[in-house]
Design a protein around this motif. Structure first.
Motif, PDB file in Angstrom:
ATOM      1  N   UNK A   1       0.866  -1.182   0.000  1.00 36.29           N
ATOM      2  CA  UNK A   1       0.000   0.000   0.000  1.00 36.29           C
ATOM      3  C   UNK A   1       0.903   1.231   0.000  1.00 36.29           C
ATOM      4  N   UNK A   2       0.748   2.074  -1.032  1.00 36.55           N
ATOM      5  CA  UNK A   2       1.520   3.318  -1.156  1.00 36.55           C
ATOM      6  C   UNK A   2       0.620   4.514  -0.882  1.00 36.55           C
ATOM      7  N   UNK A   3       1.170   5.526  -0.220  1.00 34.92           N
ATOM      8  CA  UNK A   3       0.471   6.807  -0.058  1.00 34.92           C
ATOM      9  C   UNK A   3       0.923   7.725  -1.190  1.00 34.92           C
ATOM     10  N   UNK A   4       0.015   7.997  -2.136  1.00 34.14           N
ATOM     11  CA  UNK A   4       0.439   8.754  -3.314  1.00 34.14           C
ATOM     12  C   UNK A   4       0.559  10.249  -3.051  1.00 34.14           C
ATOM     13  N   UNK A   5       0.079  10.738  -1.883  1.00 36.89           N
ATOM     14  CA  UNK A   5       0.282  12.154  -1.547  1.00 36.89           C
ATOM     15  C   UNK A   5       1.662  12.387  -0.947  1.00 36.89           C
ATOM     16  N   UNK A   6       2.066  11.498  -0.034  1.00 38.48           N
ATOM     17  CA  UNK A   6       3.360  11.672   0.621  1.00 38.48           C
ATOM     18  C   UNK A   6       4.464  10.853  -0.037  1.00 38.48           C
ATOM     19  N   UNK A   7       4.101   9.881  -0.881  1.00 41.34           N
ATOM     20  CA  UNK A   7       5.102   9.038  -1.534  1.00 41.34           C
ATOM     21  C   UNK A   7       5.669   7.956  -0.648  1.00 41.34           C
ATOM     22  N   UNK A   8       5.045   7.713   0.493  1.00 42.44           N
ATOM     23  CA  UNK A   8       5.597   6.755   1.462  1.00 42.44           C
ATOM     24  C   UNK A   8       4.942   5.378   1.318  1.00 42.44           C
TER      25      UNK A   8
ATOM     26  N   UNK B   1      -6.871  18.048   6.694  1.00 43.30           N
ATOM     27  CA  UNK B   1      -5.905  18.025   5.596  1.00 43.30           C
ATOM     28  C   UNK B   1      -5.732  16.585   5.121  1.00 43.30           C
ATOM     29  N   UNK B   2      -5.121  16.432   3.960  1.00 42.26           N
ATOM     30  CA  UNK B   2      -4.831  15.081   3.484  1.00 42.26           C
ATOM     31  C   UNK B   2      -3.539  14.575   4.114  1.00 42.26           C
ATOM     32  N   UNK B   3      -3.089  13.416   3.718  1.00 46.15           N
ATOM     33  CA  UNK B   3      -1.943  12.788   4.369  1.00 46.15           C
ATOM     34  C   UNK B   3      -0.655  13.579   4.185  1.00 46.15           C
TER      35      UNK B   3
END
Length: 877
Positions: free
Chosen positions: A41-48, A566-568
């Motif tokens: 699972x990737x967080x596409x806002x933070x890139x983590x 706010x978003x991640x």
């Protein structure tokens, strides 16, 4: 015309081959199934990397979110299905599902089912409410079943794609297909349904390198899309945008308009073959799985396409559908009936109709009678109430004038701008810049120049007014037209605009072609904040910043109203929709068209604006119109501007008033406030702290009487000890000793007793607190007559621990040899007590200190012995 989407890469990560991707509908997560056997699972806002699950030792071909259960289901080449809770990482279920590779998993939108398709040429339906039992088996394909998809219009039916070159449509209640669609020349790898119910379309991609659109009612091919040079692995109708997306083993992802089927653009990220696509109706994101990793792109902005006029009527677009609603009165009410700030408003939308183009922006004109819908390089002007077409045309940009009902401007190209007056073209200009990149409406027409500047032009004459050398993101004009805010990337500039000077210069022909009109603009102040959206309310600017705060600026001073979600990655999810003065509320909208409101009183803003101008007469006239509940807010604003006297007069908050009175040195005001403390709060920690503050303030100005009163009220015994000892208050010290002893402050009590010479109470205090060793040594020095008594108590207490140690203690009666000069010491004790009684009424004058201090060094035992007192020396031991 093309849709002109600004495509931004949100995530690009390298990994093993990605065979499947999925996007979470509410979190900023992309789920990737890897050929290595892992699911990430990737967080596409933070890139983590949020989580990685080691699912299998063999490739995972598909993984899908089941968000209502907080699960995901994964299929791997060991023919097993595994279900995990993606929050706790707990494995919910692990079972063998097919006799060959499982190609795809499709989750039912509402029921507790998911479908699986396999190389064993079957489709199975699994019910997780029945312990993941296989409730139905569907057979009929003659080759591998590559994909299954539920019909969003009728979720009891689904379609399947197979390498037998066919597409079959099934119903959940029947094991046999309803019908078959045939037309591909080679195996079909992927399918998708049109997301809304107005078109009965199925999309398919195959090894014949074509994408076909089918009408499943007529069972015919509507259109065939060519362009890929290798097998097509994934296709989808984007659920939010009018796009068809296709991914191929040629390494590209192609985007096509879903209405005209025109090729929009091609994406190639150099990550070898493209295998999978995913999108959600909540965002404009598109996830892509490649041989060498995963990419998530944003296709244009996912901000809501919405506009609100000055009366609270809201118009928004959902795909091509235009809807309207009103927010007036929804947040009103008094007391418990009022909707809390930040709660979603219960709006009731009404359909206005369908728009001929795909809306990328909606804007009301100055009086709210018309709306302009822009997109696909075109614009259409509609009446706001009935969506009747008023005007249309082609334009890259469209903006309204702030004054004329039918006055607007369009940007035809990078070097041509047209003005319209009353919906009719009035003039065209070539802006004095290398390229015109954007337009901004308002009191003047703003043109964004390619040289990081904004050029302003007069609406009526088309004359050049002024060039401001900043790179704007947006331009906001106040309703009066005398103020303009130019929002840049990390800051904003507020300028005043002099319309009279501009009009005079234009009328007299005194406009410089290079510089425009001198004196037309003056810089007032800069706001060091990144503004994402905003609205002028009088001379106050309310805005959301990129960090998710709702702020307002008055005269350059920033006040924070509320911290928003706010978003991640910490970016704001809201935009300012507008402000209704009659309801004293600012309205915000998020990306999912949820509207919330916050109370911001217009009278308060006007008052603060008057204060910033230094116009206290106007401010005082406004004050009676402001509810007393807002007085403390105003007072804190005044305090922040340095007007503490005025703040003290205005505030109704007792704590604030107390703090201000201390800061202003008005000790008597603070004391009166403390006298009015309710009885049930007199012993609270907060009240005690206030008394201590007041005591310190009184001490600074040497008001010892008030200092004493405050210290007594707050039980500040250390402060009283310092005060009484410093000013020589003997009676006060005696009272302090008793009070401290009653409240259990034995250290203060002991010192107070000692300073007043009450050595008997000192000894009693040590005995009462079981400090018997200290009591014995204290008596040895100050009260030799009580040594025997205290030592016996010490022995008795010590014997409970050690009888030997207790017997080792000596006392004057049993062991007189250890107490030399005891008779002399008893005489000295009597002398001390006699002198204490003699001076009790008057005390020792401070003027005697120069001589009395030497008495501290006297050896009283030796002195008495030298004067012939005392008995014979005791025999040597």
């Amino acid at each position: 015309m093309p849709i002109r989407l600004d495509i931004k890469k949100k995530l690009s990560v390298s990994s093993e081959r990605v065979k499947s991707v999925d996007i979470h509908p509410t979190e900023s997560w992309a789920l990737a199934a890897l050929y290595s056997g892992n699911v990430t699972i990737w967080d596409y806002e933070s890139g983590s990397n949020v989580k990685t699950f080691e699912v299998s030792e063999l490739p995972v071909r598909c993984a899908k979110f089941i968000t209502r259960k907080q699960w995901f289901v994964a299929s791997s080449d060991d023919m097993r299905l595994r279900v995990y809770n993606y929050n706790t990482m707990e494995k919910i279920k692990d079972f063998e599902a097919h006799s060959d590779y499982i190609r795809y998993v499709e989750v039912h939108p509402t029921l507790p089912y998911f479908l699986t398709s396999s190389d064993d040429m079957t489709i199975k339906c699994w019910d997780w409410d029945r312990g993941f039992d296989c409730t139905q088996l569907f057979e009929g394909h003659a080759h591998y079943v590559m994909m299954v998809k539920f019909n969003p219009k009728d979720s009891n039916t689904f379609a399947s794609a197979s390498l037998d070159r066919s597409i079959k449509v099934w119903g959940l209640g029947s094991p046999l297909p309803h019908y078959t669609l045939e037309g591909h020349e080679r195996g079909v790898n992927c399918i998708d349904y049109y997301p809304s119910g107005d078109k009965p379309y199925i999309l398919s991609g195959a090894d014949d390198r074509t994408v076909k659109i089918w009408d499943y009612q007529t069972k015919s091919i509507v259109h065939s899309l060519d362009g890929h040079s290798h097998n097509i692995c994934a296709v989808l109708f984007h659920p939010k945008l009018p796009l068809i997306c296709s991914a191929s083993e040629d390494g590209t992802v192609r985007l096509w308009q879903s209405t005209t089927y025109r090729a929009e653009t091609t994406l190639n990220y150099g990550m070898e073959r493209a295998w999978a696509l995913a999108a959600t109706r909540e965002t404009t994101k598109l996830a892509i799985g490649f041989d060498e990793g995963c990419v998530v792109v944003e296709l244009g902005s996912d901000d809501a396409v919405v506009s609100m006029d000055g009366t609270g009527k809201v118009v928004w677009a959902k795909n091509n559908e235009i809807q309207t609603t009103t927010v007036r009165g929804l947040a009103g009410g008094e007391g418990d009936d009022a909707l809390p700030d930040g709660e979603r408003l219960p709006v009731v939308p009404r359909d206005l109709g369908s728009c001929e183009l795909y809306p990328q922006s909606i804007k009301h004109n100055c009086n709210g009678r018309f709306i302009a819908v822009c997109g696909d390089g075109e614009f259409i002007i509609y009446t706001a109430q009935a969506l009747r077409n008023k005007a249309f045309g082609q334009a890259i940009d469209f903006v309204w004038s702030a004054t004329g009902t039918g006055d607007y401007a369009i940007r035809e190209s990078v070097n041509r701008v047209k003005f319209f007056k009353n919906f009719k073209e009035s003039r065209a200009i070539k802006p004095a810049t290398a390229s015109a990149d954007a337009l901004y409406g308002g009191q003047l027409l703003g043109v964004k120049g390619g040289d990081s500047a904004v050029l302003f032009y007069d609406w009526d004459s088309g004359e050049f007014v002024r060039k401001i050398d900043v790179a704007p993101k947006e331009v906001y004009w106040s309703d009066s037209g005398n103020l303009v805010l130019i929002a840049c990337e990390d800051s904003a500039y507020v300028l005043s605009y002099n319309a009279a000077v501009t009009a005079s210069a234009i009328a007299m022909g005194q406009v410089s072609p290079e510089d425009g009109v001198d004196g037309s603009f003056d810089l007032l102040f800069e706001i060091n904040d990144s503004i994402s959206s905003g609205e002028w309310v009088g001379d106050c600017f309310i805005y959301c910043n990129n960090a998710g705060r709702l702020n307002y600026s008055v005269g350059g001073k920033i006040q924070t109203l509320v911290h928003l979600d706010t978003n991640s990655s910490g970016a704001t999810m809201h935009n300012v929709l507008g402000y209704l003065a009659k309801e004293d509320r600012v309205y915000l909208v998020d990306k999912s068209l949820n509207i919330v409101s916050y109370r911001v009183m217009l009278a308060v803003l006007q008052y603060q604006t008057a204060v910033m101008r230094g116009d206290f007469d106007a401010a005082n006239e406004l004050l009676p119109s402001i509810p007393e509940s807002e007085y403390t807010t105003i007072a804190r604003f005044l305090e922040a501007q340095g007007f503490k006297e005025e703040a003290l007069e205005v505030t109704t908050d007792e704590d604030h008033k107390f703090d201000l009175s201390l800061e202003l040195g008005k000790i008597d005001v603070a004391h009166e406030l403390m006298k009015q403390t309710p009885p049930d709060e007199k012993n609270s920690i907060d009240t005690m702290a206030k008394w201590k503050k007041l005591s310190d303030a009184a001490l600074k100005i040497s008001d010892f009487e008030l200092t004493e009163a405050c210290s007594l009220a707050s039980d500040d015994f250390p402060g009283l000890l310092l005060l009484y000892s410093a000013i020589g208050n003997f009676e006060g010290m005696e009272q302090l000793a008793k009070m401290a002893q009653e409240k259990g402050k034995t250290n203060i009590a002991f010192v107070s007793y000692l300073l007043t010479g009450n050595v008997e109470e000192c000894a009693n205090l040590l005995i009462a607190t079981n400090r018997l060793p200290e009591a014995a040594f204290f008596a040895r020095t100050y009260l030799p007559s009580r040594v025997e008594e205290i030592v016996s108590l010490w022995k008795e207490d010590l014997s409970k621990v050690s009888e030997t140690a207790a017997n080792a203690l000596a006392d004057p009666v049993s062991n007189p040899e250890h107490f030399p000069d005891r008779d002399v010491a008893l005489q000295v004790e009597k002398m001390f007590l006699a002198q204490r009684e003699a001076t009790r009424a008057t005390g020792i004058s401070a003027s005697d200190y120069p001589t009395a201090k030497n008495d501290l060094d006297l050896d009283l035992i030796a002195l008495v012995k030298s004067q012939g007192g005392g008995g014979a020396a005791p025999p040597p031991p």
